[in-house]
Design a protein around this motif. Structure first.
Motif, PDB file in Angstrom:
ATOM      1  N   THR A 103      -0.750  -1.248   1.265  1.00 24.16           N
ATOM      2  CA  THR A 103      -0.053  -0.441   0.386  1.00 24.16           C
ATOM      3  C   THR A 103      -0.490  -1.232  -1.012  1.00 24.16           C
ATOM      4  O   THR A 103      -0.045  -2.628  -0.948  1.00 24.16           O
ATOM      5  N   ALA A 104      -1.014  -0.509  -1.912  1.00 26.12           N
ATOM      6  CA  ALA A 104      -1.389  -1.290  -3.198  1.00 26.12           C
ATOM      7  C   ALA A 104       0.008  -0.901  -4.518  1.00 26.12           C
ATOM      8  O   ALA A 104       0.083   0.396  -4.439  1.00 26.12           O
ATOM      9  N   VAL A 105       0.553  -1.861  -4.906  1.00 29.35           N
ATOM     10  CA  VAL A 105       1.564  -1.699  -5.769  1.00 29.35           C
ATOM     11  C   VAL A 105       0.844  -1.756  -7.222  1.00 29.35           C
ATOM     12  O   VAL A 105       0.553  -3.168  -7.492  1.00 29.35           O
ATOM     13  N   PHE A 106       0.708  -1.049  -8.129  1.00 28.04           N
ATOM     14  CA  PHE A 106       0.041  -1.196  -9.319  1.00 28.04           C
ATOM     15  C   PHE A 106       0.880  -1.110 -10.574  1.00 28.04           C
ATOM     16  O   PHE A 106       1.864  -0.261 -10.706  1.00 28.04           O
ATOM     17  N   PHE A 107       1.067  -2.232 -11.191  1.00 26.75           N
ATOM     18  CA  PHE A 107       1.934  -2.569 -12.313  1.00 26.75           C
ATOM     19  C   PHE A 107       1.049  -2.180 -13.593  1.00 26.75           C
ATOM     20  O   PHE A 107       0.085  -2.357 -13.608  1.00 26.75           O
ATOM     21  N   ILE A 122      -5.345 -14.361  -2.250  1.00 27.97           N
ATOM     22  CA  ILE A 122      -5.284 -13.821  -3.909  1.00 27.97           C
ATOM     23  C   ILE A 122      -6.795 -13.578  -3.955  1.00 27.97           C
ATOM     24  O   ILE A 122      -7.681 -14.293  -3.373  1.00 27.97           O
ATOM     25  N   TYR A 123      -7.127 -12.447  -4.797  1.00 23.14           N
ATOM     26  CA  TYR A 123      -8.297 -12.175  -5.244  1.00 23.14           C
ATOM     27  C   TYR A 123      -8.052 -12.542  -6.844  1.00 23.14           C
ATOM     28  O   TYR A 123      -7.089 -11.996  -7.517  1.00 23.14           O
ATOM     29  N   THR A 127      -0.457  -5.335  -1.497  1.00 26.72           N
ATOM     30  CA  THR A 127      -1.187  -5.872  -2.542  1.00 26.72           C
ATOM     31  C   THR A 127      -0.375  -5.778  -3.945  1.00 26.72           C
ATOM     32  O   THR A 127       0.089  -4.384  -4.145  1.00 26.72           O
ATOM     33  N   LEU A 128      -0.220  -6.568  -4.650  1.00 26.96           N
ATOM     34  CA  LEU A 128       0.466  -6.379  -6.049  1.00 26.96           C
ATOM     35  C   LEU A 128      -0.570  -6.753  -7.061  1.00 26.96           C
ATOM     36  O   LEU A 128      -1.503  -7.813  -6.820  1.00 26.96           O
ATOM     37  N   LYS A 174       0.305   3.059  -3.886  1.00 24.82           N
ATOM     38  CA  LYS A 174      -1.148   3.658  -3.118  1.00 24.82           C
ATOM     39  C   LYS A 174      -1.136   3.290  -1.520  1.00 24.82           C
ATOM     40  O   LYS A 174      -1.697   1.994  -1.216  1.00 24.82           O
ATOM     41  N   GLY A 175      -0.728   4.217  -0.583  1.00 21.66           N
ATOM     42  CA  GLY A 175      -0.708   3.737   0.602  1.00 21.66           C
ATOM     43  C   GLY A 175      -2.066   3.870   1.499  1.00 21.66           C
ATOM     44  O   GLY A 175      -2.967   4.379   0.900  1.00 21.66           O
ATOM     45  N   ASN A 176      -2.187   3.430   2.661  1.00 23.57           N
ATOM     46  CA  ASN A 176      -3.485   3.272   3.473  1.00 23.57           C
ATOM     47  C   ASN A 176      -4.593   2.909   2.732  1.00 23.57           C
ATOM     48  O   ASN A 176      -5.636   3.511   2.661  1.00 23.57           O
ATOM     49  N   SER A 177      -4.601   1.849   1.828  1.00 28.76           N
ATOM     50  CA  SER A 177      -5.664   1.559   0.961  1.00 28.76           C
ATOM     51  C   SER A 177      -6.473   0.429   1.818  1.00 28.76           C
ATOM     52  O   SER A 177      -5.851  -0.421   2.578  1.00 28.76           O
ATOM     53  N   LEU A 178      -7.733   0.684   1.797  1.00 30.52           N
ATOM     54  CA  LEU A 178      -8.688  -0.094   2.386  1.00 30.52           C
ATOM     55  C   LEU A 178      -9.427  -0.911   1.367  1.00 30.52           C
ATOM     56  O   LEU A 178     -10.511  -1.946   1.790  1.00 30.52           O
ATOM     57  N   ASP A 179      -9.133  -0.822   0.218  1.00 28.88           N
ATOM     58  CA  ASP A 179     -10.103  -1.572  -0.883  1.00 28.88           C
ATOM     59  C   ASP A 179      -9.260  -2.562  -1.580  1.00 28.88           C
ATOM     60  O   ASP A 179      -9.946  -3.101  -2.597  1.00 28.88           O
ATOM     61  N   ASP A 180      -8.157  -2.748  -1.408  1.00 28.64           N
ATOM     62  CA  ASP A 180      -7.249  -3.809  -2.204  1.00 28.64           C
ATOM     63  C   ASP A 180      -6.814  -5.039  -1.351  1.00 28.64           C
ATOM     64  O   ASP A 180      -5.529  -5.351  -1.543  1.00 28.64           O
ATOM     65  N   GLY A 181      -7.775  -5.315  -0.804  1.00 31.87           N
ATOM     66  CA  GLY A 181      -7.417  -6.661  -0.016  1.00 31.87           C
ATOM     67  C   GLY A 181      -7.685  -6.588   1.666  1.00 31.87           C
ATOM     68  O   GLY A 181      -8.047  -5.392   1.827  1.00 31.87           O
TER      69      GLY A 181
END
Ligand code: SF4
Ligand code: SF4
Length: 303
Positions: free
Chosen positions: A22-26, A180-181, A129-130, A10-17
């Protein structure tokens, strides 16, 4: 080296750190929280997602399904007891009502895609963000990814539930992490087992180790609590969490208001909603939120 499936980049994320990310969701998590907003991230296996609202009733899935599992005239369209997850129907469904969740990706591929947004990370203090799921379920692979991102000049942030092998994470992943969160959900051991599927002993032990190592290894650390009505947002639970922070010297936290919009995902995956959540249809009120925050502020924990 165990490689994970990726749910989304997920690119352009402002909610994940911090900053633009870019948030990489595993895919895959050792916990089974009944309120999980990403239920598709629990299993490590690829799954079939079915959007009933998007189905136009063309019957193509019934024709191509090799196991007789797909039938648009039946409730839910797919009989999951018969589905062998071959995903043949996914390519054939015209409106894409059927989707595969979880795709294998190469480390190099992820680094290349993330690096395209490096200018945005640099100006905003962001990075990659991982998250998941639980990224530490694949510590070696994710550590290698974090290393390559760091070598490309990209800051790495992780979001974790805290349930992992600490020594391994410390060796393979933490050297490449800048922030880290970590979720701190429930302090009562039995309640944690009841609502999250595991006891919290390892999680609390890892919490203390992360607080200590954040100074020694130089990463920032923010514990967060999702506010689940009558489960995590009770005064007793929040007081106990605040006490843990006071005892360990944590001075900042974040409370995440409950968001029921994820319920639609349970339908798509063919899983039920826990009885405890069936009556919960809205976010906490501002008054309730302020009350929860005051429990921490009274103890000198900013939130
Ligand atoms: S994933 Fe395969 S087995 Fe399952 S419904 Fe689709 S075509 Fe049938
Ligand atoms: S192929 Fe897609 S749109 Fe057609 S009946 Fe099956 S689920 Fe519905």
């Amino acid at each position: 080296m165990n490689s994970p499936l990726v749910l989304e980049l997920k690119g352009n994320s402002l909610d994940d750190g911090p900053g633009i990310r870019t948030a990489v969701f595993f895919k895959g998590c050792p916990l089974r929280c009944i309120w999980c907003h990403n239920p598709e991230s629990k299993s490590v296996e690829a799954e079939l997602s079915v959007s009933l609202a998007d189905c136009i009733g063309c019957g193509t899935c019934r024709k191509v399904c090799p196991s007789g599992a797909a039938d648009p005239s039946k409730p839910g369209i797919v009989d999951r007891t018969k589905c062998v997850r071959c995903f043949t129907c996914v390519q054939s469904c015209p409106p894409k009502a059927l989707q595969r969740t979880g795709t294998p990706m190469d480390i190099e591929d992820i680094v290349r895609k993330c690096a395209a947004d490096k200018p945005f990370y640099d100006v905003s203090g962001g990075g990659v963000t991982l998250t998941g799921g639980e990224p530490t379920m694949f510590t070696e692979w994710v550590g290698e990814l974090a290393k390559k991102l760091t070598e490309a000049g990209i800051r790495v942030h992780i979001e974790t539930c805290g349930m992992f092998n600490y020594d391994m994470v410390r060796e393979k992943l933490l050297p490449y992490v800048s922030s880290i969160y970590m979720d701190v959900k429930i302090m009562d051991r039995d309640a944690h087992k009841k609502y999250c599927g595991v006891y919290n002993d390892i999680i609390l032990e890892n919490f203390r180790k992360l607080v200590a190592d954040s100074e020694e290894m130089g990463f920032s650390f923010l514990p967060r609590t999702p506010l689940i009505p009558d489960i995590t947002d009770t005064d007793d639970n929040l007081e106990a969490i605040a006490e843990l922070y006071t005892e360990t010297g944590v001075t900042k936290t974040e409370l995440l208001p409950y968001n029921p919009t994820w319920y639609v995902k349970t339908e798509k995956l063919g899983v039920g909603l826990a009885d405890e959540l069936k009556g919960v249809k809205s976010w906490q009120s501002n008054d309730k939120l302020e009350h929860c925050k005051d429990i921490f502020r009274r103890r000198g924990v900013d939130c």
